[in-house]
Design an enzyme around this catalytic site. Structure first.
Site, mmCIF file in Angstrom:
data_model
loop_
_atom_site.group_PDB
_atom_site.id
_atom_site.type_symbol
_atom_site.label_atom_id
_atom_site.label_comp_id
_atom_site.label_asym_id
_atom_site.label_seq_id
_atom_site.Cartn_x
_atom_site.Cartn_y
_atom_site.Cartn_z
ATOM 1 N N CYS A 94 2.463 -18.174 9.340
ATOM 2 C CA CYS A 94 1.990 -16.793 9.455
ATOM 3 C C CYS A 94 2.302 -15.926 8.229
ATOM 4 O O CYS A 94 1.652 -16.060 7.214
ATOM 5 C CB CYS A 94 2.508 -16.177 10.755
ATOM 6 S SG CYS A 94 1.525 -14.753 11.278
ATOM 7 N N ARG A 128 -4.987 -6.526 15.945
ATOM 8 C CA ARG A 128 -4.114 -7.701 15.887
ATOM 9 C C ARG A 128 -4.765 -8.815 16.689
ATOM 10 O O ARG A 128 -5.335 -8.576 17.757
ATOM 11 C CB ARG A 128 -2.748 -7.396 16.491
ATOM 12 C CG ARG A 128 -1.893 -6.463 15.683
ATOM 13 C CD ARG A 128 -0.431 -6.549 16.084
ATOM 14 N NE ARG A 128 0.185 -7.764 15.576
ATOM 15 C CZ ARG A 128 0.590 -7.922 14.315
ATOM 16 N NH1 ARG A 128 0.464 -6.948 13.457
ATOM 17 N NH2 ARG A 128 1.138 -9.057 13.917
ATOM 18 N N HIS A 194 2.553 -20.130 15.598
ATOM 19 C CA HIS A 194 3.985 -20.050 15.910
ATOM 20 C C HIS A 194 4.210 -20.858 17.174
ATOM 21 O O HIS A 194 3.388 -21.653 17.584
ATOM 22 C CB HIS A 194 4.391 -18.599 16.220
ATOM 23 C CG HIS A 194 4.297 -17.639 15.107
ATOM 24 N ND1 HIS A 194 5.328 -17.403 14.238
ATOM 25 C CD2 HIS A 194 3.302 -16.796 14.719
ATOM 26 C CE1 HIS A 194 4.982 -16.460 13.379
ATOM 27 N NE2 HIS A 194 3.759 -16.074 13.647
HETATM 28 N N1 GLN Z 1 2.619 -9.337 9.053
HETATM 29 C C1 GLN Z 1 1.657 -10.317 9.180
HETATM 30 C C2 GLN Z 1 0.453 -9.960 10.036
HETATM 31 O O1 GLN Z 1 0.568 -9.257 11.034
HETATM 32 C C3 GLN Z 1 2.338 -11.591 9.654
HETATM 33 C C4 GLN Z 1 2.866 -11.531 11.058
HETATM 34 C C5 GLN Z 1 3.522 -12.814 11.485
HETATM 35 O O2 GLN Z 1 4.170 -13.523 10.713
HETATM 36 N N2 GLN Z 1 3.383 -13.108 12.763
HETATM 37 O O3 GLN Z 1 -0.603 -10.387 9.706
#
Ligand code: GLN
Length: 253
Positions: A94, A128, A194
């Site tokens: 990520c 998101r 993840h």
């Molecule tokens: N900050 C990044 C995003 O939201 C990565 C987030 C994460 O590692 N889950 O895209």
């Protein structure tokens, strides 16, 4: 006995949604396969020599952590780049995956310069992308599934010629539109998944161990492990990801 040195980059800053479990899976399976394993946690600012690293693990991070991490990593970028070109194994999740590319533009419009190790870039979208994801991954023949949890605002786009880690079967993947997920360049694997990812996708854990051994001209002689629990976890996760009960969110940033 064969051996592997794993550098765990910034474990206090890059550890989202169970990423640390990836390290546990790597160590435990290495033990089961009779591979001697040494884990070296690396803190920001600490002097390290990547020529001693066989496998580099970088977990996910929030935008704020990413900025700090990127600044620190930038100082190491030429050393990192030669290790990657030589075949060092990198597994980045990520936020770290985003940093492998040329840049990440956050939701606030800040541009975080990347390591330029891999031909990709990332820009935050207005939503998101959250949920369980399943991809079809051609690193094996026949292809295998990988299943994990994604939560990112960044939308990643792969440059020409760069191979994705897999094709999205369920979920959003790199950007929610082109059905690609993750990226593979030489021995570098980047992904949005993840979870932890590795405990329930043991074939990927073993592949990373194998690549790290081969990088140092050592043979991977896999033990005959009973992976029935891992398969159960993998299949249960896929079932959940595909079920109507699974809440897939695409929330405003
Ligand atoms: N900050 C990044 C995003 O939201 C990565 C987030 C994460 O590692 N889950 O895209």
């Amino acid at each position: 006995m064969v051996s592997i040195k794993i550098f765990h980059l910034y474990p206090d800053h890059l550890n989202l949604y169970g990423d640390r479990g990836n390290m546990i899976a790597l160590c435990r399976r290495a033990q089961w396969h009779n591979i001697d394993i040494e884990v070296i946690p690396v803190k920001p600012g600490e002097k390290i020599d990547f020529s001693h690293c066989d496998l580099l693990f970088m977990g996910g991070g929030q935008d704020s952590d990413q900025q700090m991490v990127a600044e620190d990593l930038k100082k190491r970028s030429s050393e990192l780049s030669s290790a990657v070109e030589n075949g060092m194994v990198v597994f980045a999740v990520c936020g770290s995956y985003q940093l492998l590319g040329s840049y990440y533009i956050t939701g606030k419009g800040e541009k975080i310069g990347g390591l330029e190790l891999v031909n990709l870039y990332t820009e935050a979208g207005t939503e998101r992308l959250i949920g369980n994801a399943v991809i079809n991954c051609p690193l094996w023949n026949p292809a295998k599934t990988l299943a994990g949890f994604e939560n990112h605002a960044g939308k990643t786009y792969l440059g020409q010629g760069l191979q994705p880690l897999g094709q999205v079967m369920i979920g959003y993947g790199n950007n929610g539109t082109d059905k690609t997920e993750g990226a593979v360049y030489k021995n570098v694997i980047g992904t949005y998944l993840h979870g932890s990812l590795l405990p329930k996708n043991p074939w990927l854990t073993d592949l990373l161990l194998e690549k790290a051994l081969v990088y140092r001209d050592q043979d991977f002689v896999p033990a005959n492990l009973d992976d029935s629990l891992e398969h159960k976890a993998h299949n249960a996760f896929i079932e959940l990801a595909g079920s109507k009960k699974h809440k897939r969110l695409s929330t405003k940033v």
